[in-house]
Design an enzyme around this catalytic site. Structure first.
Site, PDB file in Angstrom:
ATOM      1  N   SER A 104       0.801  -1.225   0.000  1.00 26.52           N
ATOM      2  CA  SER A 104       0.000   0.000   0.000  1.00 26.52           C
ATOM      3  C   SER A 104       0.834   1.275   0.000  1.00 26.52           C
ATOM      4  O   SER A 104       0.313   2.350  -0.279  1.00 26.52           O
ATOM      5  CB  SER A 104      -0.954   0.016   1.194  1.00 26.52           C
ATOM      6  N   LYS A 131       0.985   4.336   7.083  1.00 24.83           N
ATOM      7  CA  LYS A 131       0.181   5.180   6.198  1.00 24.83           C
ATOM      8  C   LYS A 131       0.633   6.633   6.343  1.00 24.83           C
ATOM      9  O   LYS A 131       1.311   7.005   7.285  1.00 24.83           O
ATOM     10  CB  LYS A 131      -1.308   5.111   6.569  1.00 24.83           C
TER      11      LYS A 131
END
Length: 156
Positions: free
Chosen positions: A69, A106
């Site tokens: 990701s 993230k």
């Protein structure tokens, strides 16, 4: 779009141990993409990666990344993230954070009263969290990434 989170298993998080430092040679030369100059091959000093990457040894972790990701930020599966837990979290930082079920890496975006966690891979949707309802805990900011370089013709 993939909407799953690439969770980092807890066994992939290590507190820095300042007693286990090993110095490696540091060559004081400019590295070019052309031919090397043998006369430039001398060691200036020995360098320890912890000395280079760790500012706060008692509050720094090594975290082994999983998933894809964060490929846009050069965080590949197996990358070692150097995470400093002393810095206050600000919008735009890449962080390691506990989200409801587990740890992940993230980009943090403050969307008060919500938090947005953004991936740097377009195949992953952003994650919106409510700090009052979701279980959220920040380990710290990713300050360095240690990775093998991608190989030509192979997926990252």
């Amino acid at each position: 779009m993939i909407d799953a989170i690439d969770f980092i298993p807890p066994e992939n998080i290590f507190l820095i141990d300042p007693n286990k430092r090993k110095n490696i040679p540091y060559f004081d030369i400019a590295v070019s993409a052309g031919f090397a100059n043998p006369a430039d091959n001398y060691i200036r000093e020995r360098l320890n990666l912890q000395d280079l990457c760790v500012q706060h040894p008692d509050c720094t972790y090594f975290v082994k990344a999983t998933g894809e990701s964060m490929l846009g930020d050069y965080i590949f599966p197996g990358s070692i993230l150097v995470v400093d837990s002393t810095r206050p979290v600000e919008t735009g930082m890449v962080i390691v954070i506990w989200v409801n079920e587990g740890w992940c890496v993230k980009r943090y975006i403050d969307k008060s009263p919500m938090i947005m966690l953004e991936s740097s891979n377009a195949h992953y949707a952003p994650i919106y969290l409510h700090p009052d309802r979701d279980k959220v805990s920040v380990l710290g900011e990713v300050i360095y990434i240690v990775s093998k370089p991608p190989r030509y013709g192979r997926p990252r």
